[in-house]
Design a protein around this motif. Sequence first.
Motif, mmCIF file in Angstrom:
data_model
loop_
_atom_site.group_PDB
_atom_site.id
_atom_site.type_symbol
_atom_site.label_atom_id
_atom_site.label_comp_id
_atom_site.label_asym_id
_atom_site.label_seq_id
_atom_site.Cartn_x
_atom_site.Cartn_y
_atom_site.Cartn_z
ATOM 1 N N TYR A 184 0.850 -1.192 0.000
ATOM 2 C CA TYR A 184 0.000 0.000 0.000
ATOM 3 C C TYR A 184 0.883 1.239 0.000
ATOM 4 C CZ TYR A 184 -3.251 -3.550 1.707
ATOM 5 O OH TYR A 184 -3.998 -4.690 1.841
ATOM 6 N N PHE A 185 0.405 2.277 -0.680
ATOM 7 C CA PHE A 185 1.175 3.518 -0.732
ATOM 8 C C PHE A 185 0.312 4.725 -0.379
ATOM 9 C CE2 PHE A 185 3.558 0.679 -3.486
ATOM 10 C CZ PHE A 185 4.852 0.876 -3.016
ATOM 11 N N ALA A 186 1.007 5.748 0.117
ATOM 12 C CA ALA A 186 0.457 7.091 0.336
ATOM 13 C C ALA A 186 -0.802 7.050 1.226
ATOM 14 C CB ALA A 186 0.219 7.777 -1.001
ATOM 15 N N ARG A 187 -1.878 7.759 0.797
ATOM 16 C CA ARG A 187 -3.064 7.855 1.658
ATOM 17 C C ARG A 187 -3.611 6.475 2.015
ATOM 18 N NH1 ARG A 187 -7.982 6.849 0.756
ATOM 19 N NH2 ARG A 187 -7.722 6.818 -1.511
ATOM 20 N N ARG A 198 -2.010 3.632 2.289
ATOM 21 C CA ARG A 198 -1.116 3.047 3.312
ATOM 22 C C ARG A 198 -1.443 3.628 4.690
ATOM 23 N NH1 ARG A 198 2.919 5.439 5.405
ATOM 24 N NH2 ARG A 198 3.194 6.933 3.720
ATOM 25 N N GLU A 199 -1.645 4.941 4.738
ATOM 26 C CA GLU A 199 -1.938 5.575 6.038
ATOM 27 C C GLU A 199 -3.302 5.172 6.571
ATOM 28 O OE1 GLU A 199 -1.359 9.787 5.980
ATOM 29 O OE2 GLU A 199 0.824 9.563 6.127
ATOM 30 N N ALA A 255 -0.046 -3.975 -5.792
ATOM 31 C CA ALA A 255 0.170 -2.680 -5.132
ATOM 32 C C ALA A 255 -1.095 -1.849 -5.299
ATOM 33 C CB ALA A 255 1.358 -1.961 -5.747
ATOM 34 N N PHE A 313 -2.847 1.983 -4.469
ATOM 35 C CA PHE A 313 -2.448 3.350 -4.128
ATOM 36 C C PHE A 313 -3.436 4.350 -4.712
ATOM 37 C CE2 PHE A 313 0.146 1.280 -7.429
ATOM 38 C CZ PHE A 313 -0.242 1.983 -8.556
ATOM 39 N N MET A 328 -1.801 9.182 -8.826
ATOM 40 C CA MET A 328 -0.458 9.709 -8.632
ATOM 41 C C MET A 328 -0.432 11.237 -8.719
ATOM 42 S SD MET A 328 -0.475 6.531 -9.926
ATOM 43 C CE MET A 328 -0.071 6.239 -11.625
ATOM 44 N N GLU A 384 6.400 10.511 -1.581
ATOM 45 C CA GLU A 384 6.481 9.054 -1.454
ATOM 46 C C GLU A 384 6.545 8.484 -2.869
ATOM 47 O OE1 GLU A 384 3.802 7.407 1.409
ATOM 48 O OE2 GLU A 384 3.689 5.469 0.380
ATOM 49 N N PHE A 430 6.998 4.607 -5.385
ATOM 50 C CA PHE A 430 6.932 3.150 -5.457
ATOM 51 C C PHE A 430 8.235 2.727 -6.141
ATOM 52 C CE2 PHE A 430 4.014 -0.478 -7.285
ATOM 53 C CZ PHE A 430 4.877 -1.419 -6.755
ATOM 54 N N LYS A 488 3.219 13.680 -14.392
ATOM 55 C CA LYS A 488 2.359 14.149 -13.295
ATOM 56 C C LYS A 488 1.313 13.104 -12.901
ATOM 57 C CE LYS A 488 1.928 18.240 -12.072
ATOM 58 N NZ LYS A 488 2.641 19.019 -11.021
ATOM 59 N N THR A 489 0.772 12.418 -13.911
ATOM 60 C CA THR A 489 -0.346 11.512 -13.637
ATOM 61 C C THR A 489 0.036 10.037 -13.689
ATOM 62 O OG1 THR A 489 -0.889 11.548 -15.980
ATOM 63 C CG2 THR A 489 -2.086 13.084 -14.580
ATOM 64 N N ALA A 523 3.533 8.629 -13.271
ATOM 65 C CA ALA A 523 4.706 8.126 -12.534
ATOM 66 C C ALA A 523 4.278 7.950 -11.076
ATOM 67 C CB ALA A 523 5.865 9.104 -12.651
ATOM 68 N N PHE A 536 4.390 8.566 -7.895
ATOM 69 C CA PHE A 536 4.846 9.447 -6.809
ATOM 70 C C PHE A 536 3.611 10.081 -6.189
ATOM 71 C CE2 PHE A 536 8.390 9.285 -9.733
ATOM 72 C CZ PHE A 536 9.518 9.269 -8.915
ATOM 73 N N TRP A 537 3.690 10.348 -4.895
ATOM 74 C CA TRP A 537 2.573 10.989 -4.181
ATOM 75 C C TRP A 537 3.130 12.073 -3.270
ATOM 76 C CZ3 TRP A 537 3.388 5.786 -4.732
ATOM 77 C CH2 TRP A 537 2.474 5.120 -5.557
ATOM 78 N N TRP A 541 -2.529 14.872 1.983
ATOM 79 C CA TRP A 541 -2.076 14.355 0.696
ATOM 80 C C TRP A 541 -2.623 15.267 -0.393
ATOM 81 C CZ3 TRP A 541 1.590 10.835 0.389
ATOM 82 C CH2 TRP A 541 1.813 10.017 1.503
ATOM 83 N N ALA A 601 -5.047 14.466 -6.728
ATOM 84 C CA ALA A 601 -4.763 14.477 -8.166
ATOM 85 C C ALA A 601 -5.756 15.425 -8.835
ATOM 86 C CB ALA A 601 -4.893 13.071 -8.729
#
Lengths: 83, 149
Positions: A5-8, A10-11, A75, A77, A80, B51, B53, B117-118, B120, B122-123, B134, B137
């Motif tokens: 899990y990532f970011a929000r 994950r939290e 995964a 998430f 992005m 953050e 991946f 931006k959309t 890749a 990354f957060w 957070w 998007a």
Amino acid sequence: MNIFYFARIRENIGISSEEINLPSGVKTVSDLIRFLEDKGDNYSAAFAESDLIRVAVNNDYVGLDYKITDKDEIAIFPPMTGG
Amino acid sequence: MRISVQAEDFDIGEEISKIRHGRTDLGAIATFTGLVRDIHGDHVIRKMTLEHFPAMAEKELLKIAEQSMKRWPLEDLTIIHRYGPLYPGDNIVLVITTSHHREAAFKAAQFIMDWLKTDAPFWKKEETDMGEHWVAAKEDDTKKRDRWT
């Protein structure tokens, strides 16, 4: 099956990864999310808005109807926000 | 082609020197640098944590880079994306494109940024005077990306 899990998300859930045994009824990514939602309020909060969920299987982005097996690495998430 | 996902800062001048490495056939070098701002709407931003991946980040940047190489006659390109804790004024992302002519260099750099931006993994999380959140998007970013398709 390993799930990351990532970011929000994950939290919300409170952990960054876990290993689960894939239940027999779970065939697709959306089945998996429905299964996870039942694990507790933290999970249902994480997946409350389906528009805000993105998934990768074995490091490739997939849609919610993608078929999964116990050997896949998942995964989950939010959308992005790079750059 | 140079793709890097890193915690460390980058030096724009050094990166331009690297991509030129003595070549005299290049007619154009376009660069874009994304920075951490200290203002977002009414909020004062104190810190931004990126953050990522790790298993996918470089791979997805490479895909975007390859698409841009197919689309425009580029000579070379660099994409550097940072992760970890960043502060106002810090560098986040660098795109350099080189070509014989400006149009390809400009357009490819914009294409890479619009996709990155959309797409890749990354957060961004902002720490502001009103607490932390957070970054959501933006629909607009998806539209900008889809203009290219």
